[in-house]
Design a protein around this motif. Structure first.
Motif, mmCIF file in Angstrom:
data_model
loop_
_atom_site.group_PDB
_atom_site.id
_atom_site.type_symbol
_atom_site.label_atom_id
_atom_site.label_comp_id
_atom_site.label_asym_id
_atom_site.label_seq_id
_atom_site.Cartn_x
_atom_site.Cartn_y
_atom_site.Cartn_z
ATOM 1 N N PHE A 1 0.815 -1.219 0.000
ATOM 2 C CA PHE A 1 0.000 0.000 0.000
ATOM 3 C C PHE A 1 0.844 1.262 0.000
ATOM 4 C CE2 PHE A 1 -3.763 2.547 1.619
ATOM 5 C CZ PHE A 1 -4.513 2.314 0.492
ATOM 6 N N VAL A 2 2.013 1.192 -0.628
ATOM 7 C CA VAL A 2 2.853 2.387 -0.803
ATOM 8 C C VAL A 2 2.865 2.738 -2.290
ATOM 9 C CG1 VAL A 2 4.314 1.913 1.193
ATOM 10 C CG2 VAL A 2 4.975 0.998 -1.050
ATOM 11 N N ASP A 3 3.128 4.013 -2.602
ATOM 12 C CA ASP A 3 3.227 4.436 -4.003
ATOM 13 C C ASP A 3 4.370 3.690 -4.683
ATOM 14 O OD1 ASP A 3 1.240 6.174 -3.395
ATOM 15 O OD2 ASP A 3 2.450 7.996 -3.513
ATOM 16 N N THR A 4 4.171 3.340 -5.929
ATOM 17 C CA THR A 4 5.258 2.704 -6.686
ATOM 18 C C THR A 4 5.667 3.670 -7.784
ATOM 19 O OG1 THR A 4 3.526 1.535 -7.905
ATOM 20 C CG2 THR A 4 4.680 0.285 -6.237
ATOM 21 N N ASN A 5 6.727 4.430 -7.511
ATOM 22 C CA ASN A 5 7.154 5.472 -8.454
ATOM 23 C C ASN A 5 8.303 5.025 -9.350
ATOM 24 O OD1 ASN A 5 5.282 7.370 -7.369
ATOM 25 N ND2 ASN A 5 6.638 7.595 -5.602
ATOM 26 N N ALA A 6 8.881 3.860 -9.080
ATOM 27 C CA ALA A 6 10.047 3.415 -9.845
ATOM 28 C C ALA A 6 9.600 2.651 -11.090
ATOM 29 C CB ALA A 6 10.930 2.528 -8.977
ATOM 30 N N TRP A 7 9.832 3.246 -12.251
ATOM 31 C CA TRP A 7 9.407 2.623 -13.513
ATOM 32 C C TRP A 7 10.464 1.665 -14.027
ATOM 33 C CZ3 TRP A 7 4.798 3.067 -16.178
ATOM 34 C CH2 TRP A 7 3.875 3.946 -15.589
ATOM 35 N N VAL A 8 10.011 0.554 -14.576
ATOM 36 C CA VAL A 8 10.925 -0.447 -15.122
ATOM 37 C C VAL A 8 10.377 -0.884 -16.475
ATOM 38 C CG1 VAL A 8 12.017 -2.691 -14.690
ATOM 39 C CG2 VAL A 8 11.166 -1.341 -12.754
ATOM 40 N N GLU A 9 11.211 -0.852 -17.495
ATOM 41 C CA GLU A 9 10.789 -1.491 -18.745
ATOM 42 C C GLU A 9 11.112 -2.971 -18.605
ATOM 43 O OE1 GLU A 9 12.539 -0.337 -22.539
ATOM 44 O OE2 GLU A 9 11.539 -2.071 -23.441
ATOM 45 N N VAL A 10 10.099 -3.809 -18.626
ATOM 46 C CA VAL A 10 10.320 -5.224 -18.331
ATOM 47 C C VAL A 10 10.630 -5.990 -19.615
ATOM 48 C CG1 VAL A 10 8.797 -5.071 -16.321
ATOM 49 C CG2 VAL A 10 7.908 -5.993 -18.477
ATOM 50 N N ALA A 11 11.119 -7.210 -19.434
ATOM 51 C CA ALA A 11 11.491 -8.064 -20.567
ATOM 52 C C ALA A 11 10.262 -8.412 -21.402
ATOM 53 C CB ALA A 11 12.143 -9.335 -20.044
ATOM 54 N N GLN A 12 10.488 -8.681 -22.670
ATOM 55 C CA GLN A 12 9.400 -9.100 -23.555
ATOM 56 C C GLN A 12 9.401 -10.613 -23.734
ATOM 57 O OE1 GLN A 12 8.647 -6.629 -26.880
ATOM 58 N NE2 GLN A 12 8.916 -4.790 -25.653
ATOM 59 N N THR A 13 10.185 -11.259 -22.885
ATOM 60 C CA THR A 13 10.224 -12.722 -22.870
ATOM 61 C C THR A 13 9.828 -13.192 -21.490
ATOM 62 O OG1 THR A 13 12.550 -12.599 -22.260
ATOM 63 C CG2 THR A 13 12.040 -12.934 -24.610
#
Lengths: 388, 153
Positions: free
Chosen positions: B59-71
């Motif tokens: 229940f905390v903000d998630t501000n860290a963006w991650v481009e995730v794998a496409q596999t």
């Protein structure tokens, strides 16, 4: 737990395709029957709680107002409880909380659905948002099938064995439905019929799936003091449990379904049940899909994880088995969704009151009832017993 | 034979305008650029996909963006063989849960890129744990179906 609460009577409609009757009259059919069953009248009722699946099912919102007359709710407090497939058990919980808290002595609980009036599958898709998940749940069977597939593969259950066990459940429940005067589907099916039925969402075939039903169920809950004054068998509420999970389907483990495990554990703890397979005499498990029913047996501690197909094939959960499950024919044969969970509660209550008629399990004293919903996010359990 | 009573045929059509908000807007902008975005919860360390504005467990903000794998690997699947309102494509098709590499939840989408006509053949190919990769539509509009499906590697 608060004050003791008992179920004193039930009323069900004859479930099926009921296009000959209007929706309010269908609801009234169940309500009239619960008053006939108990000898009570609307003036004895302190409050009314009702519920359905999403209102899109019949295209009329907030049906507790539409059915105020049919439920004889005028001049009384009225609530609607809606938790998708588990609605019926949630209605029962609401009635229980109301009396257990001391705020009422006699509550009428009514669950209802008229699925044949709309597009049930389309309605089911509206349970999910249209950004991410709506396309993929396949009107509900898709995600449930995925869940069964995940579970079977995790425990290394051979496809042939699980197929055989699911067919056994289908044959057993369809046969059981003949002894239930209110059941919808009354058809004799063979193992081969089930295994060769039209494929819906692999591994689920047509005879592994519940029908689309119209129906209503009414149950009267009473405080201990009032219930004892009636001088008739009472199904005492021994435990209630309910759990939800995260919204996104992929966020929680559906192979060991935590909301089912948690809901049962909460109810068992209240009821003092340590070994459910030994202590329970009968269970009304919400089973719209044969494969899913086995998953529930495991989540409810009826057997170890991965073990249920073997026990199904040994007949442990048959009507003549160690723990009969769904002797009414269950959800597999009758599924007016908003009523279905309450039908499970009503059937469990009838069993421990010794009033289940032709599908009575002899000497049943302790029974579990269950429903799941939303799409597969919630599970609710209510345990009833013949003794306080 | 029982008398048949009348029925009323009626219909409700209601328009809606649903807000994406900042996080989902960014996720779907990513879709258009053939990118799958998640967000990382800095409390429990989980990478959540699709991206969330907050961690449902902490229940905390998630501000860290991650481009995730496409596999990723297949977690569960179902061969869908019936038509329903709002289906993403004509049946048969396969609904699938995919654990994208490096993420901590399963992503719900389609498995494709194989011949789906014969279920027995499909059963010979598709198994949990198999490696999959994202296949994109040529034309993308910032929609979950910009991803055509996940196909075997």
């Amino acid at each position: 737990m608060g004050r003791a609460v008992g179920i004193v009577g039930v009323g069900q409609t004859h479930h099926g395709k009921r296009m000959e009757i209007s929706y309010p009259d269908l609801v009234r059919e169940a309500v009239v029957r619960v008053f006939e069953d108990t000898g009570l009248s609307p003036r004895d009722i302190d409050g009314v709680v009702s519920g359905t699946m999403p209102s899109m099912m019949e295209g009329i919102a907030l049906t507790h107002f539409y059915f105020a007359d049919a439920m004889q709710a005028v001049g009384k407090p009225i609530l609607k409880t809606e938790t998708c497939g588990s609605t019926g058990v949630s209605i029962a919980h609401t009635a229980y909380y109301w009396i257990s808290s001391g705020m009422a002595d006699c509550v009428l609980a009514v669950g209802h659905e008229k699925m044949n009036e709309g597009d049930a599958q389309a309605t089911m898709t509206t349970v999910v948002e249209p950004f991410y998940q709506r396309f993929f749940i396949a009107g509900a069977p898709g995600v449930f099938s995925m869940q069964s597939q995940m579970w079977a593969e995790r425990y290394g259950i051979p496809q042939e064995k699980i197929r055989e066990a699911a067919a056994h459940i289908s044959v057993e429940h369809h046969e059981a439905a003949f002894a239930n005067p209110y059941a919808h589907m009354k058809i004799h099916v063979t193992m081969d019929d089930v295994k060769n039925a039209r494929l819906i969402t692999y591994p689920v075939r047509l005879l592994d799936v519940c029908p689309t039903s119209d129906g209503a169920c009414a149950v009267i809950f009473m405080s201990e003091e009032k219930a004892k004054q009636l001088g008739r068998p009472v199904a005492w509420v021994k435990g209630v449990g309910y759990r939800g999970e995260e919204y996104f389907f992929g966020d929680s483990d559906k192979g060991v379904w935590q909301s089912a495990v948690g809901a049962a554990k909460q109810a068992y703890d209240q009821a003092g049940i340590k070994n459910p397979r030994k202590e329970l005499d009968v269970a009304e498990v919400y089973n719209p899909f044969t494969f899913q029913e086995m998953l529930f047996y495991e989540c409810f501690g009826f057997c170890d994880l991965g073990q249920s197909p073997d026990l199904v094939l040994k007949g442990v959960f048959d009507r003549t088995g160690e723990l009969p499950c769904d002797p009414s024919g269950g959800t597999l044969c009758t599924n007016p969704i908003g009523a279905t969970g309450l039908v499970r509660v009503a059937e469990a209550a009838l069993q421990v009151m010794g009033r289940a008629g032709d599908h009575q399990i002899a000497g049943a004293k302790l029974a579990l009832s269950h429903a799941m919903g939303g799409v597969d996010q919630f599970n609710g359990v209510m345990i009833v017993g013949s003794e306080l | 034979m029982a008398k048949e009573y009348k029925t009323l045929k009626t219909e409700i059509r209601l328009p809606y305008e649903l807000s994406y908000g900042p996080v989902w807007t960014r996720f779907f902008e990513g879709m258009r650029e053939k990118k799958i975005y998640g967000t990382k919860c800095e409390k429990c360390g989980r990478i959540l996909v699709p991206a969330r504005s907050f961690c449902p467990r902490c229940f905390v903000d998630t501000n860290a963006w991650v481009e995730v794998a496409q596999t990723g690997k297949l977690t569960a699947w179902s061969y869908i063989n019936y038509r329903y309102f709002g289906m993403p494509t004509e049946p048969p098709f396969i609904g699938a849960l995919i654990r994208l590499d490096g993420t901590d939840v399963d992503f719900l989408h389609l498995l494709g890129g194989i011949d789906l006509a014969d279920l027995d053949k499909v059963r010979g190919i598709v198994h949990n744990g198999m490696q999959l990769k994202a296949v994109w539509q040529e034309e993308r509009i910032g929609h979950i179906l910009d991803l055509e499906h996940f196909a075997p590697v």
